[in-house]
Enzyme design. Structure first.
Site, mmCIF file in Angstrom:
data_model
loop_
_atom_site.group_PDB
_atom_site.id
_atom_site.type_symbol
_atom_site.label_atom_id
_atom_site.label_comp_id
_atom_site.label_asym_id
_atom_site.label_seq_id
_atom_site.Cartn_x
_atom_site.Cartn_y
_atom_site.Cartn_z
ATOM 1 C CG ASP A 118 -1.853 -1.178 1.261
ATOM 2 O OD1 ASP A 118 -2.247 -1.626 0.171
ATOM 3 O OD2 ASP A 118 -2.207 -1.656 2.357
ATOM 4 C CE1 TYR A 193 -4.212 -5.361 -5.663
ATOM 5 C CE2 TYR A 193 -3.014 -3.327 -5.303
ATOM 6 C CZ TYR A 193 -4.104 -4.133 -5.059
ATOM 7 O OH TYR A 193 -5.088 -3.701 -4.205
ATOM 8 C CD GLU A 194 4.965 -8.322 -11.523
ATOM 9 O OE1 GLU A 194 4.935 -8.916 -10.423
ATOM 10 O OE2 GLU A 194 5.944 -8.360 -12.276
HETATM 11 N N1 SAH Z 1 1.077 -8.458 -3.012
HETATM 12 C C1 SAH Z 1 -0.257 -8.477 -3.599
HETATM 13 C C2 SAH Z 1 -1.211 -7.527 -2.873
HETATM 14 C C3 SAH Z 1 -0.809 -6.076 -2.872
HETATM 15 S S1 SAH Z 1 -1.994 -5.025 -2.035
HETATM 16 C C4 SAH Z 1 -0.169 -8.155 -5.077
HETATM 17 O O1 SAH Z 1 0.850 -7.621 -5.504
HETATM 18 O O2 SAH Z 1 -1.127 -8.422 -5.805
HETATM 19 C C5 SAH Z 1 -1.226 -4.882 -0.444
HETATM 20 C C6 SAH Z 1 -1.682 -5.972 0.517
HETATM 21 O O3 SAH Z 1 -0.930 -5.843 1.715
HETATM 22 C C7 SAH Z 1 -3.141 -5.855 0.925
HETATM 23 O O4 SAH Z 1 -3.779 -7.105 0.706
HETATM 24 C C8 SAH Z 1 -3.103 -5.487 2.406
HETATM 25 O O5 SAH Z 1 -4.180 -6.022 3.141
HETATM 26 C C9 SAH Z 1 -1.775 -6.077 2.835
HETATM 27 N N2 SAH Z 1 -1.131 -5.429 3.978
HETATM 28 C C10 SAH Z 1 -0.975 -4.120 4.169
HETATM 29 N N3 SAH Z 1 -0.332 -3.860 5.319
HETATM 30 C C11 SAH Z 1 -0.047 -5.066 5.870
HETATM 31 C C12 SAH Z 1 0.598 -5.467 7.059
HETATM 32 N N4 SAH Z 1 1.078 -4.573 7.935
HETATM 33 N N5 SAH Z 1 0.718 -6.780 7.316
HETATM 34 C C13 SAH Z 1 0.206 -7.700 6.452
HETATM 35 N N6 SAH Z 1 -0.426 -7.380 5.302
HETATM 36 C C14 SAH Z 1 -0.555 -6.078 5.014
#
Ligand code: SAH
Length: 214
Positions: A118, A193-194
């Site tokens: 994020d 996401y990629e």
């Molecule tokens: N890696 C995946 C998702 C990216 S979105 C991809 O590339 O498709 C970022 C994800 O991180 C979200 O699902 C969110 O819930 C998770 N996330 C954010 N902060 C986090 C934390 N402190 N611990 C564990 N997961 C977290």
């Protein structure tokens, strides 16, 4: 990651203790007993729907993978992928990556993957970014000197922030790419996401970092 709230997610995660580990604090320092071997452990913080971590586990049988995702309604989708992958070297954890030291001992994990974390673009949320020095201190505590952080994002602002935060912290950067899919990097496993952002034409930024030269 936004997904519909699934009230049944917790029960489904509980129904699969062979993948979704329920007692991570009790395993601190003893994760090798979960996998039944001493292969290196690589974790992904924020594994989302789990395509990356399942793909990595299939690709590299001699590495143990743990996907960490704080949102249960998201992790339950990763559970489906893990079940379909049918591998022995993959576990999932429904915990906050900010509390990693509750679950792992120093030197217990050898690599941390951060994929499309994020971005938290507002300045007042800087501390929430997973590449903030607050988290780097945790990663440094857990990784051995040869340990690495591998980071991918589509978000230019977060990438710039990370380059700066990592270099100010004294991390050694390597394989910095401003367009991963046009680079020489092989065996890339795409995250959800990629796939989405690269289809829309955005370049993917990537880097590897370590706390000390190998
Ligand atoms: N890696 C995946 C998702 C990216 S979105 C991809 O590339 O498709 C970022 C994800 O991180 C979200 O699902 C969110 O819930 C998770 N996330 C954010 N902060 C986090 C934390 N402190 N611990 C564990 N997961 C977290």
């Amino acid at each position: 990651m936004r997904v519909k709230h699934k009230p049944w997610a917790k029960d489904k995660l509980l129904a699969h203790p062979e993948i979704c580990v329920q007692n991570p604090t009790e395993l601190k320092g003893n994760w090798h007993t979960v996998f039944g071997n001493h292969h290196p452990i690589h974790i992904e913080i924020g594994s989302g729907k789990g395509q990356f971590i399942s793909g990595m586990a299939k690709q590299n049988e001699r590495i143990n993978y743990i996907g960490i995702e704080v949102v249960e309604s998201v992790l339950v989708l990763a559970l489906d992928k893990a079940l379909a992958a049918d591998v022995k070297n993959l576990r999932l954890l429904a915990v906050d990556g900010g509390n990693l030291t509750d679950y792992f001992s120093p030197d217990e994990i050898e690599r941390i993957y951060l994929n499309f974390s994020d971005p938290w673009p507002k300045k007042r949320h800087t501390k929430r970014r997973l590449t903030n020095p607050r988290f780097l201190t945790i990663y440094q505590h857990l990784l051995p000197q040869s340990g690495e952080i591998h980071f991918k994002t589509d978000n230019r602002g977060l990438f710039e922030y990370t380059l700066q935060a990592f270099s100010e912290y004294g991390l050694l950067l390597q394989y910095v790419s401003l367009d991963l899919h046009q680079s020489q990097f092989e065996d890339n496993i795409m995250t959800e996401y990629e796939e989405k952002f690269s289809k829309q034409g955005y370049p993917i930024y990537r880097l590897e970092a370590s706390f000390k030269a190998n």
